[in-house]
Write an enzyme that holds these catalytic residues in place. Structure first.
Site, PDB file in Angstrom:
ATOM      1  N   GLN A  53     -40.535   8.570 -17.443  1.00  0.00           N
ATOM      2  CA  GLN A  53     -39.585   8.028 -16.373  1.00  0.00           C
ATOM      3  C   GLN A  53     -40.300   8.348 -15.032  1.00  0.00           C
ATOM      4  O   GLN A  53     -40.046   7.591 -14.040  1.00  0.00           O
ATOM      5  CB  GLN A  53     -38.091   8.623 -16.478  1.00  0.00           C
ATOM      6  CG  GLN A  53     -37.359   8.376 -15.340  1.00  0.00           C
ATOM      7  CD  GLN A  53     -36.875   6.754 -15.486  1.00  0.00           C
ATOM      8  OE1 GLN A  53     -37.393   6.219 -16.540  1.00  0.00           O
ATOM      9  NE2 GLN A  53     -36.694   6.072 -14.488  1.00  0.00           N
ATOM     10  N   GLU A  54     -40.804   9.671 -14.819  1.00  0.00           N
ATOM     11  CA  GLU A  54     -41.547   9.885 -13.652  1.00  0.00           C
ATOM     12  C   GLU A  54     -42.578   9.058 -13.025  1.00  0.00           C
ATOM     13  O   GLU A  54     -42.594   8.472 -12.176  1.00  0.00           O
ATOM     14  CB  GLU A  54     -41.769  11.236 -13.658  1.00  0.00           C
ATOM     15  CG  GLU A  54     -40.750  12.207 -13.457  1.00  0.00           C
ATOM     16  CD  GLU A  54     -40.398  12.390 -11.959  1.00  0.00           C
ATOM     17  OE1 GLU A  54     -40.741  11.690 -11.107  1.00  0.00           O
ATOM     18  OE2 GLU A  54     -39.220  12.938 -11.772  1.00  0.00           O
TER      19      GLU A  54
END
Length: 629
Positions: free
Chosen positions: A479-480
Site C-alpha cells: 500500500q505504501e
C-alpha cells in the site's frame, strides 16, 4: 537528453525544448519529446500544426493526450466546429471538462437538452473544482431552462462545503449574479453575515444563509446547530434545512462527536443531503448501533452510491441486525452478501466471512503461452513505458503504460492480454504496473501478480526477528510504495516503507543503530529495518491492534489514540469511521492486503475479521510511548 527536456517542459522553457528536440530524432521516446515541445507553445499554435502532430504520431498516447489538450483550448475559445471535428477521434474520453464542452455543443445545437442536463449535473457536481467546461455548459442549460435553480445552488453548496470560493462564485454567477458581493462575507465571516440584515430577498437570501451556515458548520457545528434551532430552521425550506443539518451532522461525525446522531435525526429526508453527508450519516449510526437508520439511509442513497461494496455490505448487516426484520429481510441480506463476496477487497472479504467462508488463495489461471508473452513484449506502448520508467521518467511511463493496457480507453485489453502485460512488468520488476494491471482482470485472477513478494528473504527474516507478522509488513509495503525502491511522497517519506526523516532518526536511535545517517533511509535493507521496527513499536503501543497501528503509521500515532475513544466497536465499524479519507482507505487496504499475503505465505485459510478485532478505549494501565512520532 530526455530528462533535460522533461525539466524544460516543467519550467515552460520553450527555447530549450526547441533546441533539444532535433537531438531526439529516432529515439524510442521521441513522441514524448515532440509532445513536450508542442504542448509548451500550444496556445500560439494553429490547427494545421496540431493536425500534423496528430498524423505523425497516430495511434500513440501522445497523439490522444495532445488531442485532449487542444480540445480544452478549443472549448475555452468556443470554437465549436473545430471542437466537434477533433472530438470524434478522441479515444480516452476521460476528461470531464471535455465531456462538458461536448454537452455545451449539444445544448447550443438543441440536441437532446434533457440528456445534456442530466450529464452536466452529474459531471459538474462530481468535480472538486468547477472548471470552465462544466460551468459554461451549466450556464447554457440554465439559460434555456433545462437546469433549475436548485441544481445550480447545489453546486454552490458543494463548493462551500469544500471551502472552494471560486467554485461557489461561478455557480452563483449563473443563478444570482447580483448576490456575488455578499460571498466574501459569507466565507470570511459567516456569523457576521447571518447576524446582519441582508438586502437580498426570497430564494437567494435563503441560499446565501445556507452557504453561510455550511461555512460555519465546517469549524463550529454546534454553533451552526444552535443558530438553526433558534432562528434559521424556521426560515429555510425543508430541502435547505435537510442539507444544512446534513453538513452539521457530517462535520460532527468526522469529529466522532456523540451529537452527530442527534443532528442527523433532524434530517427529514436523507436523500436531500449531499452524498458525503449521507455516507457520514451511515457511519455515525454504525457507531451508535442504530441499524434501522443505517438501512434507511443507505436506501435513500442514489443508485450509484448504493452499489458501492461498502454500502452493500452495511445494508446487509443492517438487515441482519435490525430487530424489526423478518425472514424476507434475512434472505435479502444473504443475497446482498453473495453479490459482493470474494477475496478481492475489504468488504468483499467481510461478506465472504459472513457467509461462513474463509479467505484462501484463488486457483491460478492457465499459464501464459509464448505467443501471449511475445505480444505483450512487442507492444510499442508498453515498450516505451518501460523504457521511460527505466531512465527516470516514471510519471510519463506510468501514463503511457495505463493508456496501452486500456485504462480510460473504451474496450482495452482482455484478461489474457492484461495478464501478459502484468507478467512483462513483473519480469522488469516494475511492481506497481504489475499489480495495477493484474488487478484489472475481470475473471482470471493471478494472486502472485497482484500480491508479489519482492525482497522476500530480507522482509521475512527481519519481520520474524522482531516478532512481526511478515504478511502485515508486505500488506503495508504494497500500500505504501507498491515496492518502488525510490518512491518519495509529497511530504518527504522515502523508500519501500515510506519512512519520514524524523521517524527514521528516532527509530534508529530507539533500536540502537548508532551509525545511522539520513541518506541511509534510501538503502533497501536499512529502509526495511527502520520501517518494520517502527511498525512493531506502533503495534505494541496499540496493544497489538493491526488496524490502529496501520492508522498510526499513516496519520501519526496521536490521532488513532483519540479515534479509539468512545464505544467498543468491531474493527470494521471503527475503520469505516476513521475521519481522514486517506487513512480510512489505507487501513482497509493494508488489512485486506495482509490477509491475502497471510494466505499465500502460510497456505492456510485466513480471516480478515480476526485481524480487525475490536477497537475501544485503552484497557491497560500502561502508558502510551510519549515519544512515538
Amino acid at each position: 537528453m530526455l530528462l533535460q527536456m522533461q525539466e524544460a517542459a516543467r519550467k515552460g522553457d520553450k527555447a530549450r525544448l526547441a533546441a533539444l528536440l532535433p537531438q531526439t530524432a529516432g529515439h524510442p521516446l521521441e513522441p514524448w519529446a515532440a509532445y513536450w515541445e508542442l504542448k509548451a507553445r500550444l496556445e500560439t499554435s494553429n490547427q494545421a500544426e496540431v493536425d500534423a502532430f496528430l498524423q505523425r504520431w497516430r495511434g500513440t498516447y501522445q497523439e490522444d493526450r495532445l488531442r485532449n489538450d487542444w480540445l480544452l483550448l478549443l472549448g475555452q475559445r468556443r470554437q465549436w466546429s473545430d471542437f466537434a471535428r477533433m472530438l470524434a477521434d478522441f479515444r480516452m474520453q476521460d476528461d470531464r471538462e471535455v465531456r462538458c464542452y461536448d454537452m455545451a455543443v449539444q445544448t447550443i445545437e438543441r440536441r437532446q437538452p434533457e440528456h445534456a442536463a442530466q450529464e452536466v449535473v452529474r459531471l459538474w457536481h462530481a468535480q472538486r473544482d468547477a472548471d470552465d467546461g462544466c460551468t459554461y455548459a451549466a450556464s447554457e442549460l440554465y439559460a434555456i431552462k433545462q437546469l433549475d435553480d436548485l441544481a445550480v445552488w447545489k453546486r454552490a453548496r458543494l463548493s462551500a462545503e469544500q471551502n472552494r470560493q471560486t467554485g461557489t462564485r461561478r455557480a452563483v454567477t449563473i443563478v444570482a449574479p447580483d448576490a456575488l458581493s455578499h460571498l466574501t462575507e459569507v466565507f470570511a465571516s459567516p456569523a457576521k453575515y447571518l447576524a446582519g440584515t441582508s438586502k437580498v430577498r426570497g430564494n437567494t437570501r435563503r441560499e446565501l444563509a445556507v452557504l453561510a451556515l455550511i461555512r460555519m458548520a465546517s469549524t463550529d457545528p454546534d454553533q451552526a446547530a444552535s443558530l438553526m434551532d433558534s432562528r434559521w430552521a424556521a426560515q429555510l425550506r425543508a430541502e435547505e434545512r435537510d442539507w444544512v443539518w446534513g453538513v452539521i451532522g457530517k462535520v460532527s461525525a468526522r469529529r466522532l462527536d456523540s451529537n452527530a446522531v442527534a443532528y442527523f435525526d433532524k434530517v427529514g429526508k436523507p436523500e436531500r443531503m449531499s452524498d458525503e453527508s449521507q455516507e457520514w450519516m451511515v457511519r455515525a449510526n454504525l457507531r451508535a448501533g442504530q441499524w434501522h437508520t443505517v438501512r434507511k439511509t443507505i436506501d435513500a442513497m442514489p443508485p450509484s452510491l448504493q452499489a458501492d461494496s461498502a454500502w452493500v455490505y452495511w445494508k446487509a448487516r443492517a438487515l441482519l441486525n435490525d430487530r424489526r426484520g423478518g425472514e424476507a429481510e434475512r434472505a435479502e441480506a444473504q443475497r446482498l452478501l453473495q453479490s459482493i463476496a470474494s477475496v478481492k477487497g475489504f468488504y468483499e472479504k467481510l461478506a465472504l466471512e459472513d457467509l461462513g467462508q474463509a479467505v484462501t488463495v484463488p486457483p491460478a489461471p492457465q499459464p501464459l503461452t509464448a505467443q501471449e508473452q511475445a505480444a505483450a513484449a512487442s507492444n510499442p506502448g508498453l515498450q516505451r513505458a518501460l523504457y521511460a520508467i527505466r531512465i527516470g521518467l516514471r510519471s510519463e511511463g506510468v501514463r503511457e503504460w495505463n493508456y496501452s493496457v486500456g485504462l480510460h480507453v473504451p474496450g482495452g485489453m482482455n484478461d489474457r492480454e492484461l495478464l501478459a502485460a502484468a507478467d512483462l512488468a513483473c519480469k522488469a520488476q516494475v511492481w506497481d504496473r504489475c499489480i495495477n494491471t493484474s488487478e484489472r482482470t475481470r475473471e482470471a485472477i493471478d494472486w502472485k501478480q497482484r500480491f508479489p513478494m519482492p525482497f522476500h528473504d530480507a522482509v521475512i527474516a527481519k519481520a520474524n526477528s522482531i516478532g512481526l507478522d511478515p504478511a502485515y509488513v508486505y500488506g503495508l509495503i504494497r500500500q505504501e510504495s507498491r515496492f518502488i525502491m525510490d518512491a518519495r511522497s509529497h511530504v518527504g517519506a522515502s523508500g519501500l516503507m515510506q519512512v519520514m526523516p524524523a521517524t527514521a532518526k528516532w527509530t534508529a536511535r530507539k533500536i540502537g543503530m548508532t551509525d545511522f545517517q539520513p541518506q541511509m533511509i534510501n538503502d533497501r535493507d536499512v529502509n526495511i529495518t527502520i520501517g518494520t521496527s517502527y511498525l512493531k513499536l506502533a503495534l505494541d503501543d496499540f496493544e497489538g491492534s493491526m488496524a490502529m497501528a496501520a492508522a498510526g503509521y499513516n496519520a501519526g500515532p496521536g490521532r488513532p489514540r483519540n479515534w479509539r475513544n468512545g464505544p467498543v466497536l468491531e474493527g470494521a465499524i471503527w475503520a469505516e469511521n476513521v475521519p481522514f479519507t486517506e487513512t480510512r482507505d489505507y487501513v482497509k487496504k493494508v488489512l485486506s492486503n495482509t490477509t491475502n499475503y497471510a494466505a499465500m505465505i502460510t497456505g492456510r485459510p485466513q480471516s480478515l475479521k480476526a485481524r480487525l478485532g475490536t477497537v475501544g478505549p485503552k484497557v491497560t494501565t500502561a502508558e502510551y510511548n510519549p515519544d512515538l512520532p
